[in-house]
Write a protein that holds these residues in place. Structure first.
Motif, mmCIF file in Angstrom:
data_model
loop_
_atom_site.group_PDB
_atom_site.id
_atom_site.type_symbol
_atom_site.label_atom_id
_atom_site.label_comp_id
_atom_site.label_asym_id
_atom_site.label_seq_id
_atom_site.Cartn_x
_atom_site.Cartn_y
_atom_site.Cartn_z
ATOM 1 N N PRO A 34 -10.687 -40.791 48.085
ATOM 2 C CA PRO A 34 -10.045 -39.527 48.441
ATOM 3 C C PRO A 34 -10.025 -39.256 49.933
ATOM 4 N N ALA A 35 -10.313 -40.263 50.751
ATOM 5 C CA ALA A 35 -10.381 -40.054 52.198
ATOM 6 C C ALA A 35 -9.088 -39.464 52.769
ATOM 7 N N ARG A 36 -7.966 -39.851 52.222
ATOM 8 C CA ARG A 36 -6.700 -39.308 52.714
ATOM 9 C C ARG A 36 -5.721 -39.201 51.559
ATOM 10 N N GLU A 37 -4.812 -38.264 51.706
ATOM 11 C CA GLU A 37 -3.788 -38.070 50.675
ATOM 12 C C GLU A 37 -2.636 -39.050 50.855
ATOM 13 N N TRP A 38 -2.239 -39.313 52.114
ATOM 14 C CA TRP A 38 -1.130 -40.218 52.418
ATOM 15 C C TRP A 38 -1.472 -41.064 53.631
ATOM 16 N N THR A 39 -0.953 -42.282 53.665
ATOM 17 C CA THR A 39 -0.956 -43.106 54.869
ATOM 18 C C THR A 39 0.482 -43.117 55.370
ATOM 19 N N GLU A 40 0.667 -42.822 56.638
ATOM 20 C CA GLU A 40 2.029 -42.769 57.169
ATOM 21 C C GLU A 40 2.390 -44.069 57.875
ATOM 22 N N PHE A 41 3.517 -44.631 57.477
ATOM 23 C CA PHE A 41 4.103 -45.795 58.131
ATOM 24 C C PHE A 41 5.268 -45.271 58.959
ATOM 25 N N VAL A 42 5.232 -45.506 60.266
ATOM 26 C CA VAL A 42 6.265 -44.962 61.148
ATOM 27 C C VAL A 42 7.135 -46.109 61.659
ATOM 28 N N PHE A 43 8.405 -46.085 61.257
ATOM 29 C CA PHE A 43 9.392 -47.075 61.686
ATOM 30 C C PHE A 43 10.173 -46.504 62.864
ATOM 31 N N GLN A 44 10.517 -47.372 63.809
ATOM 32 C CA GLN A 44 11.345 -46.929 64.925
ATOM 33 C C GLN A 44 12.728 -47.552 64.814
ATOM 34 N N VAL A 45 13.717 -46.717 65.008
ATOM 35 C CA VAL A 45 15.101 -47.178 65.098
ATOM 36 C C VAL A 45 15.470 -47.088 66.570
ATOM 37 N N THR A 46 15.803 -48.242 67.145
ATOM 38 C CA THR A 46 16.134 -48.270 68.565
ATOM 39 C C THR A 46 17.639 -48.364 68.756
ATOM 40 N N SER A 47 18.068 -47.892 69.898
ATOM 41 C CA SER A 47 19.483 -47.901 70.254
ATOM 42 C C SER A 47 19.615 -48.436 71.670
ATOM 43 N N SER A 48 20.582 -49.313 71.862
ATOM 44 C CA SER A 48 20.856 -49.824 73.203
ATOM 45 C C SER A 48 22.363 -49.830 73.409
ATOM 46 N N GLY A 49 22.749 -50.068 74.627
ATOM 47 C CA GLY A 49 24.177 -50.029 74.940
ATOM 48 C C GLY A 49 24.640 -48.595 75.065
ATOM 49 N N CYS A 50 25.884 -48.388 74.795
ATOM 50 C CA CYS A 50 26.470 -47.055 74.900
ATOM 51 C C CYS A 50 27.256 -46.748 73.649
ATOM 52 N N GLY A 51 27.896 -45.637 73.655
ATOM 53 C CA GLY A 51 28.745 -45.318 72.525
ATOM 54 C C GLY A 51 28.780 -43.849 72.214
ATOM 55 N N VAL A 52 29.498 -43.580 71.197
ATOM 56 C CA VAL A 52 29.677 -42.212 70.744
ATOM 57 C C VAL A 52 28.401 -41.733 70.063
ATOM 58 N N PRO A 53 28.252 -40.434 69.936
ATOM 59 C CA PRO A 53 27.127 -39.939 69.146
ATOM 60 C C PRO A 53 27.270 -40.437 67.709
ATOM 61 N N VAL A 54 26.149 -40.789 67.081
ATOM 62 C CA VAL A 54 26.206 -41.290 65.709
ATOM 63 C C VAL A 54 25.127 -40.649 64.845
ATOM 64 N N VAL A 55 25.451 -40.541 63.562
ATOM 65 C CA VAL A 55 24.497 -40.154 62.538
ATOM 66 C C VAL A 55 24.282 -41.408 61.704
ATOM 67 N N VAL A 56 23.031 -41.867 61.635
ATOM 68 C CA VAL A 56 22.701 -43.118 60.969
ATOM 69 C C VAL A 56 21.981 -42.816 59.650
ATOM 70 N N PRO A 57 22.648 -43.052 58.511
ATOM 71 C CA PRO A 57 21.973 -42.839 57.230
ATOM 72 C C PRO A 57 20.901 -43.906 57.009
ATOM 73 N N PHE A 58 19.847 -43.543 56.267
ATOM 74 C CA PHE A 58 18.825 -44.525 55.923
ATOM 75 C C PHE A 58 18.351 -44.283 54.500
ATOM 76 N N GLU A 59 17.708 -45.330 53.961
ATOM 77 C CA GLU A 59 17.149 -45.272 52.607
ATOM 78 C C GLU A 59 15.805 -45.987 52.608
ATOM 79 N N VAL A 60 14.819 -45.404 51.954
ATOM 80 C CA VAL A 60 13.500 -46.010 51.791
ATOM 81 C C VAL A 60 13.315 -46.282 50.311
ATOM 82 N N SER A 61 13.023 -47.533 49.958
ATOM 83 C CA SER A 61 12.828 -47.845 48.541
ATOM 84 C C SER A 61 11.874 -49.025 48.379
ATOM 85 N N PRO A 62 11.225 -49.092 47.208
ATOM 86 C CA PRO A 62 10.277 -50.177 46.965
ATOM 87 C C PRO A 62 10.985 -51.515 46.733
ATOM 88 N N ILE A 63 10.260 -52.568 47.006
ATOM 89 C CA ILE A 63 10.703 -53.949 46.781
ATOM 90 C C ILE A 63 9.536 -54.642 46.079
#
Length: 165
Positions: free
Chosen positions: A49-78
């Motif tokens: 019971p030491a913790r309720e959740w362990t957080e995994f933090v993913f980073q999405v990086t962006s390089s170059g230039c471009g228009v503003p974007v909204v990037v959809p994502f999905e998290v699912s088990p494998i």
């Protein structure tokens, strides 16, 4: 004519020549697509019971230039990861014009005290609806490292992470 008038005319001529040349940008900036990529994360599962959740933090990086974007994502088990080990979710992250700061996707993993295989889940970033973005790495592998002692009797199910659905 005075020196000030001659200087003003010269400045005006130079400015009109610069504006008239094709191919010169009107304002500083860059052109080309925005490149997006999501990283991989590996961490111990944690214990209850030491913790309720362990957080995994993913980073999405962006390089170059471009228009503003909204990037959809999905998290699912494998593979052998079941729906009780993590909180699956869908969502979106936003990059403004010229915004190159990494964005974070946080996945909550439920800790336990059972010996089991390391487990894998995925964070998929999807193509934005806006044009001008290229996804260089579309799937981030999350590896939940078993940190419990004991014998694991169940077989490990293979997995494959790729962008196509």
């Amino acid at each position: 004519m005075g020196k000030a008038v001659v200087a003003a005319i010269a400045v005006g001529l130079v400015a009109s020549l610069v504006q008239a040349q094709p191919g010169l940008p009107e304002k500083p900036g860059c052109s080309g697509p925005r490149h997006l990529s999501v990283d991989d994360v590996s961490a111990p599962e944690g214990d209850t019971p030491a913790r309720e959740w362990t957080e995994f933090v993913f980073q999405v990086t962006s390089s170059g230039c471009g228009v503003p974007v909204v990037v959809p994502f999905e998290v699912s088990p494998i593979d052998s990861t079941d729906w009780l080990d993590l909180v699956p979710r869908i969502g979106a992250i936003r990059f403004g014009e010229g915004d190159l700061e990494p964005k974070r996707i946080t996945v909550q993993v439920r800790p336990d005290n059972w010996a089991e295989h390391d487990e894998i889940f995925a964070v998929w970033i999807k193509p934005p609806a806006e044009h001008g973005a290229v996804i260089d790495k579309c799937v981030g592998a999350g590896k939940i490292l078993n940190d419990d002692f004991g014998i694991v009797l169940s077989p490990k199910i293979g997995s494959r992470l790729h962008c196509s659905e």
